[in-house]
Design a protein around this motif. Structure first.
Motif, PDB file in Angstrom:
ATOM      1  N   ALA B   1     -17.016 -21.795  14.088  1.00 14.69           N
ATOM      2  CA  ALA B   1     -18.104 -21.794  13.120  1.00 14.69           C
ATOM      3  C   ALA B   1     -17.537 -21.728  11.706  1.00 14.69           C
ATOM      4  CB  ALA B   1     -19.017 -20.595  13.372  1.00 14.69           C
ATOM      5  N   GLN B   2     -18.243 -22.379  10.773  1.00 15.01           N
ATOM      6  CA  GLN B   2     -17.800 -22.349   9.401  1.00 15.01           C
ATOM      7  C   GLN B   2     -18.028 -20.963   8.823  1.00 15.01           C
ATOM      8  OE1 GLN B   2     -20.244 -25.563   8.005  1.00 15.01           O
ATOM      9  NE2 GLN B   2     -18.613 -27.035   8.263  1.00 15.01           N
ATOM     10  N   SER B   3     -17.057 -20.468   8.076  1.00 14.14           N
ATOM     11  CA  SER B   3     -17.183 -19.111   7.568  1.00 14.14           C
ATOM     12  C   SER B   3     -16.308 -18.896   6.352  1.00 14.14           C
ATOM     13  CB  SER B   3     -16.805 -18.102   8.653  1.00 14.14           C
ATOM     14  OG  SER B   3     -15.435 -18.217   8.969  1.00 14.14           O
ATOM     15  N   VAL B   4     -16.584 -17.779   5.681  1.00 14.85           N
ATOM     16  CA  VAL B   4     -15.768 -17.319   4.564  1.00 14.85           C
ATOM     17  C   VAL B   4     -15.290 -15.919   4.931  1.00 14.85           C
ATOM     18  CG1 VAL B   4     -15.718 -16.784   2.116  1.00 14.85           C
ATOM     19  CG2 VAL B   4     -17.153 -18.665   2.953  1.00 14.85           C
ATOM     20  N   SER B   5     -13.988 -15.712   4.887  1.00 15.12           N
ATOM     21  CA  SER B   5     -13.423 -14.427   5.285  1.00 15.12           C
ATOM     22  C   SER B   5     -12.776 -13.727   4.103  1.00 15.12           C
ATOM     23  CB  SER B   5     -12.361 -14.635   6.376  1.00 15.12           C
ATOM     24  OG  SER B   5     -12.931 -15.214   7.513  1.00 15.12           O
ATOM     25  N   GLN B   6     -13.149 -12.490   3.917  1.00 15.35           N
ATOM     26  CA  GLN B   6     -12.475 -11.662   2.926  1.00 15.35           C
ATOM     27  C   GLN B   6     -11.663 -10.622   3.694  1.00 15.35           C
ATOM     28  OE1 GLN B   6     -16.284 -11.684   0.027  1.00 15.35           O
ATOM     29  NE2 GLN B   6     -14.578 -10.472  -0.721  1.00 15.35           N
ATOM     30  N   HIS B   7     -10.419 -10.501   3.325  1.00 13.04           N
ATOM     31  CA  HIS B   7      -9.479  -9.791   4.173  1.00 13.04           C
ATOM     32  C   HIS B   7      -9.674  -8.288   4.196  1.00 13.04           C
ATOM     33  CE1 HIS B   7      -6.674 -13.399   3.176  1.00 13.04           C
ATOM     34  NE2 HIS B   7      -7.710 -13.751   3.880  1.00 13.04           N
ATOM     35  N   ASN B   8     -10.145  -7.751   3.098  1.00 20.44           N
ATOM     36  CA  ASN B   8     -10.292  -6.301   3.005  1.00 20.44           C
ATOM     37  C   ASN B   8     -11.740  -5.950   2.737  1.00 20.44           C
ATOM     38  OD1 ASN B   8      -7.604  -7.180   1.368  1.00 20.44           O
ATOM     39  ND2 ASN B   8      -7.227  -5.494   2.781  1.00 20.44           N
ATOM     40  N   HIS B   9     -12.234  -4.933   3.390  1.00 16.49           N
ATOM     41  CA  HIS B   9     -13.582  -4.482   3.110  1.00 16.49           C
ATOM     42  C   HIS B   9     -13.601  -3.411   2.027  1.00 16.49           C
ATOM     43  CE1 HIS B   9     -15.350  -6.866   6.237  1.00 16.49           C
ATOM     44  NE2 HIS B   9     -14.523  -6.372   7.128  1.00 16.49           N
ATOM     45  N   HIS B  10     -12.554  -2.603   1.999  1.00 19.10           N
ATOM     46  CA  HIS B  10     -12.453  -1.546   0.994  1.00 19.10           C
ATOM     47  C   HIS B  10     -11.027  -1.510   0.456  1.00 19.10           C
ATOM     48  CE1 HIS B  10     -16.007  -0.081   3.214  1.00 19.10           C
ATOM     49  NE2 HIS B  10     -16.383   0.379   2.045  1.00 19.10           N
ATOM     50  N   VAL B  11     -10.938  -1.391  -0.851  1.00 15.59           N
ATOM     51  CA  VAL B  11      -9.640  -1.255  -1.507  1.00 15.59           C
ATOM     52  C   VAL B  11      -9.746  -0.115  -2.504  1.00 15.59           C
ATOM     53  CG1 VAL B  11      -8.001  -2.359  -3.064  1.00 15.59           C
ATOM     54  CG2 VAL B  11      -9.046  -3.700  -1.229  1.00 15.59           C
ATOM     55  N   ILE B  12      -8.787   0.791  -2.440  1.00 15.40           N
ATOM     56  CA  ILE B  12      -8.729   1.881  -3.419  1.00 15.40           C
ATOM     57  C   ILE B  12      -7.392   1.782  -4.127  1.00 15.40           C
ATOM     58  CG2 ILE B  12      -8.789   4.372  -3.785  1.00 15.40           C
ATOM     59  CD1 ILE B  12     -10.368   4.608  -1.155  1.00 15.40           C
ATOM     60  N   LEU B  13      -7.430   1.774  -5.430  1.00 21.05           N
ATOM     61  CA  LEU B  13      -6.177   1.714  -6.179  1.00 21.05           C
ATOM     62  C   LEU B  13      -6.318   2.452  -7.501  1.00 21.05           C
ATOM     63  CD1 LEU B  13      -5.765  -1.944  -7.509  1.00 21.05           C
ATOM     64  CD2 LEU B  13      -7.800  -1.135  -6.393  1.00 21.05           C
ATOM     65  N   SER B  14      -5.187   2.722  -8.102  1.00 20.15           N
ATOM     66  CA  SER B  14      -5.168   3.464  -9.357  1.00 20.15           C
ATOM     67  C   SER B  14      -5.217   2.520 -10.541  1.00 20.15           C
ATOM     68  CB  SER B  14      -3.896   4.313  -9.445  1.00 20.15           C
ATOM     69  OG  SER B  14      -3.824   5.206  -8.367  1.00 20.15           O
ATOM     70  N   GLU B  15      -5.681   3.050 -11.658  1.00 16.51           N
ATOM     71  CA  GLU B  15      -5.677   2.270 -12.893  1.00 16.51           C
ATOM     72  C   GLU B  15      -4.267   1.759 -13.165  1.00 16.51           C
ATOM     73  OE1 GLU B  15      -7.490   4.780 -15.927  1.00 16.51           O
ATOM     74  OE2 GLU B  15      -9.080   3.279 -16.081  1.00 16.51           O
ATOM     75  N   ALA B  16      -4.214   0.548 -13.698  1.00 19.57           N
ATOM     76  CA  ALA B  16      -2.983  -0.150 -14.056  1.00 19.57           C
ATOM     77  C   ALA B  16      -2.293  -0.807 -12.860  1.00 19.57           C
ATOM     78  CB  ALA B  16      -1.990   0.741 -14.773  1.00 19.57           C
ATOM     79  N   ALA B  17      -2.777  -0.530 -11.669  1.00 25.60           N
ATOM     80  CA  ALA B  17      -2.204  -1.212 -10.509  1.00 25.60           C
ATOM     81  C   ALA B  17      -2.669  -2.664 -10.497  1.00 25.60           C
ATOM     82  CB  ALA B  17      -2.637  -0.514  -9.224  1.00 25.60           C
ATOM     83  N   SER B  18      -1.940  -3.494  -9.760  1.00 25.33           N
ATOM     84  CA  SER B  18      -2.347  -4.889  -9.630  1.00 25.33           C
ATOM     85  C   SER B  18      -3.280  -5.035  -8.434  1.00 25.33           C
ATOM     86  CB  SER B  18      -1.129  -5.792  -9.452  1.00 25.33           C
ATOM     87  OG  SER B  18      -0.470  -5.473  -8.248  1.00 25.33           O
ATOM     88  N   LEU B  19      -4.178  -5.984  -8.559  1.00 32.60           N
ATOM     89  CA  LEU B  19      -5.187  -6.213  -7.519  1.00 32.60           C
ATOM     90  C   LEU B  19      -5.070  -7.635  -7.012  1.00 32.60           C
ATOM     91  CD1 LEU B  19      -7.859  -5.358  -6.020  1.00 32.60           C
ATOM     92  CD2 LEU B  19      -9.076  -6.330  -7.982  1.00 32.60           C
ATOM     93  N   GLU B  20      -5.103  -7.791  -5.707  1.00 33.56           N
ATOM     94  CA  GLU B  20      -5.237  -9.116  -5.124  1.00 33.56           C
ATOM     95  C   GLU B  20      -6.194  -9.020  -3.953  1.00 33.56           C
ATOM     96  OE1 GLU B  20      -1.735 -11.419  -4.451  1.00 33.56           O
ATOM     97  OE2 GLU B  20      -2.859 -13.069  -3.538  1.00 33.56           O
ATOM     98  N   LEU B  21      -7.239  -9.808  -3.996  1.00 27.22           N
ATOM     99  CA  LEU B  21      -8.226  -9.859  -2.917  1.00 27.22           C
ATOM    100  C   LEU B  21      -8.145 -11.230  -2.256  1.00 27.22           C
ATOM    101  CD1 LEU B  21     -11.316  -8.215  -4.660  1.00 27.22           C
ATOM    102  CD2 LEU B  21      -9.497  -7.131  -3.340  1.00 27.22           C
ATOM    103  N   GLY B  22      -8.025 -11.195  -0.942  1.00 23.99           N
ATOM    104  CA  GLY B  22      -7.876 -12.436  -0.214  1.00 23.99           C
ATOM    105  C   GLY B  22      -9.212 -13.052   0.172  1.00 23.99           C
ATOM    106  N   CYS B  23      -9.243 -14.370   0.171  1.00 22.39           N
ATOM    107  CA  CYS B  23     -10.421 -15.110   0.613  1.00 22.39           C
ATOM    108  C   CYS B  23      -9.954 -16.379   1.302  1.00 22.39           C
ATOM    109  CB  CYS B  23     -11.312 -15.465  -0.567  1.00 22.39           C
ATOM    110  SG  CYS B  23     -12.709 -16.547  -0.141  1.00 22.39           S
TER     111      CYS B  23
END
Lengths: 114, 115
Positions: B1-23
């Motif tokens: 089935a056609q779908s869109v997947s996001q790899h993480n449901h929850h992300v917790i990080l500190s200020e100044a950290a780098s963020l990458e969210l997968g799709c």
């Protein structure tokens, strides 16, 4: 320029009752979309109007849901009779063009069916 | 089935950290790609979009995303997050040969940035 507005912001009704949600798109936007997010799930498409015509209603769950768009302006989404599984947040979005355009979302209506 | 997947449901990080969210998406045709964000108490708003051209797109608030066609991916990045980036992030796709521009969303990723 006013954004997409939705009314009410919250609605709590009992199973079997009727609820009507309203969406006012951005002025001049011919395309109006309804989406729904049930708790814990992804936002899902319900239907799409181009002006006053239903272009795609493939996402409507069943015939308890009726959407209209009077004169190609605001739209209403009526749920009659409401069931427990209809609870969720109903979003409306509008865009000028269909392809390669941004959809602008309203704040949503949170519907709770008890 | 056609779908869109996001790899993480929850992300917790500190200020100044780098963020990458997968799709990742599973549609085989030509797609338009979007990242939307919903800040607490606010409505969904567009962060950035890709329709064609340079696969590295820049959006608002220092976010960028890279479209990698061979991997069917459109990952969102920000080099240094702020507390105000706490929000839910949604990847979405429209299939241009599909009916009329409806958005197909991923499940969303809740991002919490701690001071």
């Amino acid at each position: 320029e006013a954004g997409v507005t939705q009314f009410p912001s919250h609605s709590v009704i009992e199973k079997g009752q009727t609820v009507t949600l309203r969406c006012d798109p951005i002025s001049g936007h011919d395309n109006l979309y309804w989406y729904r997010r049930v708790m814990g799930k992804e936002i899902k498409f319900l239907l799409h109007f181009v002006k006053e015509s239903k272009q795609d209603e493939s996402g409507m769950p069943n015939n308890r849901f009726l959407a209209e768009r009077t004169g190609g302006t605001y739209s209403t989404l009526k749920v009659q009779p409401a069931e427990l599984e209809d609870s969720g947040v109903y979003f409306c979005a509008s865009s000028q063009e269909v392809f390669a355009d941004t959809q602008y979302f309203g704040p949503g209506t949170r519907l709770t069916v008890l | 089935a056609q779908s869109v997947s996001q790899h993480n449901h929850h992300v917790i990080l500190s200020e100044a950290a780098s963020l990458e969210l997968g799709c990742n998406y599973s549609y085989g045709g030509t797609v338009n790609l979007f990242w939307y964000v919903q800040y607490p108490g606010q409505h969904l708003q567009l962060l950035l979009k890709y329709f064609s051209g340079d696969p590295l797109v820049k959006g608002i608030k220092g976010f960028e995303a890279e479209f990698i066609k061979s991997k069917f991916s459109f990952n969102l990045r920000k080099p240094s997050v702020q507390w105000s980036d706490t929000a839910e992030y949604f990847c979405a796709v429209t299939l241009i040969t599909d009916s009329w521009g409806k958005l197909q969303f991923g499940a969303g990723t809740q991002v919490v940035v701690t001071p």
